[in-house]
Design an enzyme around this catalytic site. Structure first.
Site, PDB file in Angstrom:
ATOM      1  N   THR A 163     -17.264 106.930   0.032  1.00 47.54           N
ATOM      2  CA  THR A 163     -16.108 106.671   0.893  1.00 47.54           C
ATOM      3  C   THR A 163     -15.634 105.227   0.815  1.00 47.54           C
ATOM      4  O   THR A 163     -16.359 104.358   0.356  1.00 47.54           O
ATOM      5  CB  THR A 163     -16.455 107.017   2.364  1.00 47.54           C
ATOM      6  N   GLY A 203     -19.831 105.225   4.713  1.00 46.78           N
ATOM      7  CA  GLY A 203     -21.259 105.283   5.017  1.00 46.78           C
ATOM      8  C   GLY A 203     -21.738 106.562   5.667  1.00 46.78           C
ATOM      9  O   GLY A 203     -22.762 106.562   6.362  1.00 46.78           O
ATOM     10  N   GLU A 258     -16.691 112.402  -0.428  1.00 48.44           N
ATOM     11  CA  GLU A 258     -18.016 112.678   0.159  1.00 48.44           C
ATOM     12  C   GLU A 258     -19.132 111.959  -0.600  1.00 48.44           C
ATOM     13  O   GLU A 258     -19.292 110.774  -0.383  1.00 48.44           O
ATOM     14  CB  GLU A 258     -18.227 114.185   0.307  1.00 48.44           C
TER      15      GLU A 258
HETATM   16  N1  GLU Z   1     -18.124 113.011   4.124  1.00 49.22           N
HETATM   17  C1  GLU Z   1     -18.382 111.975   5.055  1.00 49.22           C
HETATM   18  C2  GLU Z   1     -17.635 112.145   6.322  1.00 49.22           C
HETATM   19  O1  GLU Z   1     -16.574 112.653   6.317  1.00 49.22           O
HETATM   20  C3  GLU Z   1     -18.044 110.651   4.529  1.00 49.22           C
HETATM   21  C4  GLU Z   1     -18.858 110.399   3.348  1.00 49.22           C
HETATM   22  C5  GLU Z   1     -19.409 109.067   3.273  1.00 49.22           C
HETATM   23  O2  GLU Z   1     -19.028 108.134   3.959  1.00 49.22           O
HETATM   24  O3  GLU Z   1     -20.243 108.991   2.429  1.00 49.22           O
HETATM   25  O4  GLU Z   1     -18.100 111.763   7.320  1.00 49.22           O
END
Ligand code: GLU
Length: 576
Positions: A393, A475, A413
């Site tokens: 992200t 994160g 993701e």
């Molecule tokens: N998929 C995560 C979310 O939407 C974010 C992924 C990440 O920050 O690594 O919370």
């Protein structure tokens, strides 16, 4: 002119970028010098903060292709200065029509191993980013998509300099990138990690952006590009000899054509006289931060010894995560008891659960129903198995001279998404659907057309109607604690934004141990907290925050990480 631009890009690429900048006019902070530069260029051309944010995001799609891009989705929180209102654009990925609660189970009914869920067509949600950009520009921007994509097209064509972070992220993905012919062709030139200092070009992505520049989102959600996405998901381009079990998905052209963004109300909360605007469900970011701050409001943090204040921060976060895990999911699929969870009265009650010592392990969710207007609502808390939640992200923050502000987090993701590059188009697909819970029933269980619960937390803070701070971070679930801790550092401890974001981070998410970075575990406060029962899980780094602070004297300070993820880049229109 062109030569000058190339030299400038070159210099910025080599780390002459500043992590902090103070001045007047518009401002931008991102993890990457070229993206920050794109935002500033668009502002200089008369674009507003929304135009500049999309321009920067598109560049990040080139230079941070493992963290974000048009193969994923995100959440944009926008302050419109003239209207004095905050809107949010949810362009989270959506589960395709074939999805169902047992989609991630193997033939024996057991959940598939996590890696097999990630590196599959099953984990791919219908991407939302292109529609998100288009909608943001159409509603609130002043320039066309074609115009704001220009800096990114240039960077994709001319290339950027591979830095240590990019090389390390490629290295970490080496094995699974080799699973797919399209991915190794793009990211593993000569079947290897690109050398630090070499130039990385992505002509396929440049062509894809050109396609979007002329055809808009229709060129993404219908036609040959849509067909290529569907083919990749349903028939992954697996390299000869790969023995890993790579499962296809069953996405259709209709899934793509039907994708819609949602304009949602922000989560509005108050903390010690400040007003916060956060992202609402399906992101748990806004509500969980509001919940934790409501708990902390009962303590005068700045008057307490620092270790005591940190203890309260950790325990408030633990309790907030218990409720997040139990109650939150896509608001179109469940009636989460947010009114109760976010009421000050619930916080008063729930605060009593914060002890003098750290709770041992996970705590139970609270009961917000007595604090709802209709206390008879049926949803009961669901225990949630703890699971890994991403670390990829990116977040960017932009403001303009008119006072508009954009706080924008977007993602694919995992770092490297599902590892599949759409052949010929130069971008990775997301694995966002692994953000669903495997437990069934659960507010966040997998279902057709549902958006998986997120942690992304683009946030704006105001006082007396005037902006104070805009911030956010990547994160996974640590996004929530990173934003929360930075808010406390600024609003309670009075730290300037650059120090607030550089400080070591502590991340308690209703777990036995607390994640810490920056060597915090060796500090005197850490030693004192051990005595209260806290246990540390040191890690290399947590988050990569960017922010803009609106200073009382009318100046702005844009700030990015000085160290984490190799350091970010901040700029202002007129520096001091
Ligand atoms: N998929 C995560 C979310 O939407 C974010 C992924 C990440 O920050 O690594 O919370």
């Amino acid at each position: 002119m062109k030569k000058y631009a190339v030299i400038l890009l070159f210099m910025l690429g080599f780390g002459l970028a500043q992590p902090t900048a103070t001045g007047t006019g518009g401002a931008a902070a991102t993890v990457d010098a070229l993206a920050t530069r794109a935002a500033m260029d668009i502002l200089a051309q008369g674009g507003n903060a929304i135009d500049a944010a999309v321009a920067a995001a598109a560049v990040l799609g080139v230079t941070e292709p493992y963290s974000c891009g048009i193969g994923g989705g995100g959440f944009m929180v926008i302050y419109l200065a003239k209207d004095k209102r905050v809107v949010t654009i949810d362009h989270r990925e959506v589960a395709p029509a074939y999805f169902n609660p047992s989609v991630f189970n193997g033939p024996n009914g057991q959940p598939l191993p996590f890696a097999e869920r990630v590196n599959s067509g099953l984990s791919v949600g219908v991407p939302g980013t292109v529609k998100g950009w288009e909608e943001a520009l159409a509603r609130y921007g002043s320039l066309s998509l074609g115009r704001v994509l220009q800096p990114a097209i240039r960077v994709a064509q001319q290339g950027f300099t591979v830095d240590a972070t990019f090389a390390a992220q490629t290295q970490a993905n080496l094995q699974r990138f080799r699973y797919f012919t399209s991915t190794s062709a793009l990211f593993l030139p000569g079947d290897n990690v690109p050398a630090v200092g070499s130039t990385f070009r992505n002509p396929d992505l440049a062509r894809t952006y050109l396609l979007l520049a002329s055809g808009g989102s229709r060129a993404f959600y219908t036609g040959p590009l849509a067909q290529a996405i569907v083919n990749t998901v349903n028939n992954p381009p697996i390299a000869p000899g790969v023995t890993a079990n790579i499962r296809p998905g069953r996405m259709t052209l209709a899934d793509l054509a039907n994708y819609e963004v949602r304009i949602r109300q922000p989560i509005v909360s108050s903390y010690r006289g400040y007003t916060l605007y956060g992202m609402g469900l399906p992101s748990s970011g806004g509500p969980t931060i509001a919940l934790a701050l409501n708990l902390l409001e009962g303590f005068d943090l700045k008057a307490l010894p620092r270790e005591r204040a940190l203890h309260l921060y950790l325990e408030a976060s633990r309790l907030a995560f218990a409720d997040r895990n139990a109650y939150m999911g896509d608001p179109e699929f469940l009636d989460a008891p947010l009114a109760g969870l976010l009421s000050k009265k619930y916080a008063e009650e729930r605060r009593k659960a914060i002890g003098e010592r750290a709770a041992e392990g996970s705590v139970q969710a609270g009961d917000p129903y007595p604090f709802q207007q209709d206390p008879s609502a049926p949803l009961r808390p669901r225990a949630q198995t703890q699971r890994w939640e991403g670390e990829s992200t990116t977040h960017l923050t932009v403001s303009d001279k008119e006072g508009n502000i954009v706080s924008y987090t977007f993602t694919i993701e995992s770092t490297g998404g599902n590892a599949m590059v759409v052949p010929g188009y130069g971008f990775l697909l997301n694995n966002e659907l692994t953000d669903f819970d495997a437990t069934v029933p659960h507010p966040n269980s997998p279902e057709a057309y549902k958006r998986p619960r997120s942690s992304m937390s683009p946030t704006l803070v105001f006082r007396d109607g005037k902006p104070v701070l805009a911030l956010g971070s990547p994160g996974g679930a640590t996004i929530i604690t990173t934003v929360l801790q930075t808010l406390i550092n600024v609003l309670d401890f009075g730290m300037p934004i650059d120090q607030a974001l550089a400080a070591p981070r502590l991340s308690q998410r209703n777990l036995q141990t607390t994640g810490v970075d920056g060597g915090f575990e060796r500090s005197p406060e850490a030693q004192a907290l051990l005595g209260l029962g806290h246990r540390w899980a040191p890690t290399a780094e947590i988050g990569a925050l960017t922010a803009i602070a609106f200073n009382p004297d009318g100046s702005v300070t844009a700030a990015a990480e000085p160290v984490r993820r190799g350091g970010g880049a901040a700029a202002v229109e007129r520096s001091r």
